[in-house]
Write an enzyme that holds these catalytic residues in place. Structure first.
Site, mmCIF file in Angstrom:
data_model
loop_
_atom_site.group_PDB
_atom_site.id
_atom_site.type_symbol
_atom_site.label_atom_id
_atom_site.label_comp_id
_atom_site.label_asym_id
_atom_site.label_seq_id
_atom_site.Cartn_x
_atom_site.Cartn_y
_atom_site.Cartn_z
ATOM 1 N N GLY A 322 0.819 -1.202 0.000
ATOM 2 C CA GLY A 322 0.000 0.000 0.000
ATOM 3 C C GLY A 322 0.858 1.259 0.000
ATOM 4 N N GLU A 323 0.308 2.346 0.564
ATOM 5 C CA GLU A 323 1.027 3.618 0.712
ATOM 6 C C GLU A 323 1.338 4.300 -0.616
ATOM 7 O OE1 GLU A 323 4.664 2.813 2.761
ATOM 8 O OE2 GLU A 323 3.690 1.905 4.499
ATOM 9 N N GLY A 324 0.818 3.802 -1.712
ATOM 10 C CA GLY A 324 1.182 4.348 -3.010
ATOM 11 C C GLY A 324 2.440 3.747 -3.595
#
Length: 372
Positions: A322-324
């Protein structure tokens, strides 16, 4: 201030320039590298040209990673591997440069911006530039209560719109969009299940941190209960976000819509950005033409959402953090497509070649004899 109506975006958003895309396709056919030899990079270069209304395509020189942060009350049910109300720790890791996305962004030279839309922490724990936009402290527990009030959801969407305007005005030419949340994938799965008309078990995944079977069952039950609350409000995107979304999801939705208005391309990361994109698509059917799907996140809800929007992920390499981070890994591919489309030489025109040969010393004259 007049009340916000997301349906207004349908008239504000235009598709990327189709004439420019045809010009880019024609130029691609003239390049020295045979058509099809660059695979998906050809399609990316043509998409960028249309988004920029420029042939040849311009380099992507000012990308930015944008992360909307928030906590979700549904995390109290034990649906995440992380503690409820702990998303501020994810934010701190990015700020300190120790998270996955921070390391990648540093290596690629891409700035990261974090917007606190709904973290459940004391604002003093984080820098003021992160927390100053906060809509509320945490979002409601969507299985039994609304995530946001009517005023809060409008405030959150307008926040996302303002961030899009600020980025476009500052010269950002492409955004890598991600999230920092705890409980966010549960809200995202609920939105996607509601919009796709499917059951909780079909869309419930294991999140970026990974969960065991018992936690997955709790998460599935939470999505099921939230779905019962979501279905009656499907006809109103704002009410849907208020009922089962959250401040960070509403802000992301507003950002995606206004980015399309401002003709600023966006790379989507995982299931949270995909869910917000689906809500935005319901408001403005042309909006997905401005987005790329960066990666396959492994979340079943993301796969359903991307299929519904006809977005095909650029990468599939098993990154679930996640987190970009997964979308950021796709950025070099987009930049490479722009460079190749702009810098590869065109094949010489046969007519030009013959004319040049005719003018070279030693070429045959009109009577067939060598020139003097």
């Amino acid at each position: 201030m007049s009340r916000l109506n997301l349906d207004d975006f349908s008239d504000l958003i235009e598709r990327p320039d189709s004439g420019t895309r045809r010009d880019a396709e024609e130029r691609r056919e003239r390049l020295a590298v045979p058509p099809g030899a660059l695979g998906r990079l050809d399609e990316l270069g043509e998409w960028l040209a249309a988004a920029q209304a420029s042939v040849p395509v311009k380099a992507v020189e000012q990308p930015r990673v944008l992360l909307f942060a928030g906590d979700h009350g549904v995390a109290e049910l034990g649906v995440s591997a992380r503690e409820p109300g702990s998303a501020h720790r994810l934010v701190r890791d990015v700020l300190e440069g120790t998270s996955t996305v921070a390391v990648l962004a540093r290596r690629l030279g891409v700035p990261v911006r974090i917007v606190d839309a709904g973290l459940d922490c004391d604002p003093a724990l984080l820098p003021e530039e992160v927390t100053r936009h906060r809509v509320r402290r945490g979002s409601g527990r969507i299985d039994i209560e609304d995530a946001l009030t009517a005023d809060e959801v409008e405030q959150a969407v307008r926040l996302g719109m303002a961030i899009a305007d600020a980025e476009a005005d500052s010269g950002t030419d492409l955004v890598v969009l991600g999230d920092l949340s705890v409980g966010g994938t549960t809200a995202a799965a609920t939105l996607i299940a509601a919009l796709c008309g499917t059951d909780a078990s079909v869309v419930t995944g294991r999140g970026g941190a990974g969960i065991d079977d018992l936690t997955w069952m709790r998460k599935c039950a939470a999505v099921r209960d939230a779905l019962r609350r979501a279905r009656p409000v499907l006809g109103d995107q704002l009410e849907l976000l208020a009922t089962v979304g959250g401040a960070d999801l509403a802000a992301t939705t507003g950002f995606l819509l206004q980015s399309a208005v401002r003709r600023m391309p966006v790379i989507l990361d995982g299931v949270v950005s995909a869910a917000c994109a689906m809500v935005a698509q319901r408001a403005a059917f042309r909006a997905p033409d401005w987005w790329l799907a960066g990666q396959v996140s492994g979340e079943p809800a993301q796969a359903k959402a991307l299929d519904r929007m006809a977005l095909h992920p650029l990468l599939d390499h098993g990154v679930t953090v996640g987190e970009g981070a997964g979308a950021l890994l796709a950025l070099p591919m987009v930049q490479a497509a722009a460079a190749l489309a702009a810098e590869l030489p065109e094949r010489p025109d046969p007519a030009d070649t013959e004319a040049q040969e005719a003018q070279e010393p030693g070429a045959a004259g009109p009577a067939g004899s060598p020139e003097a």
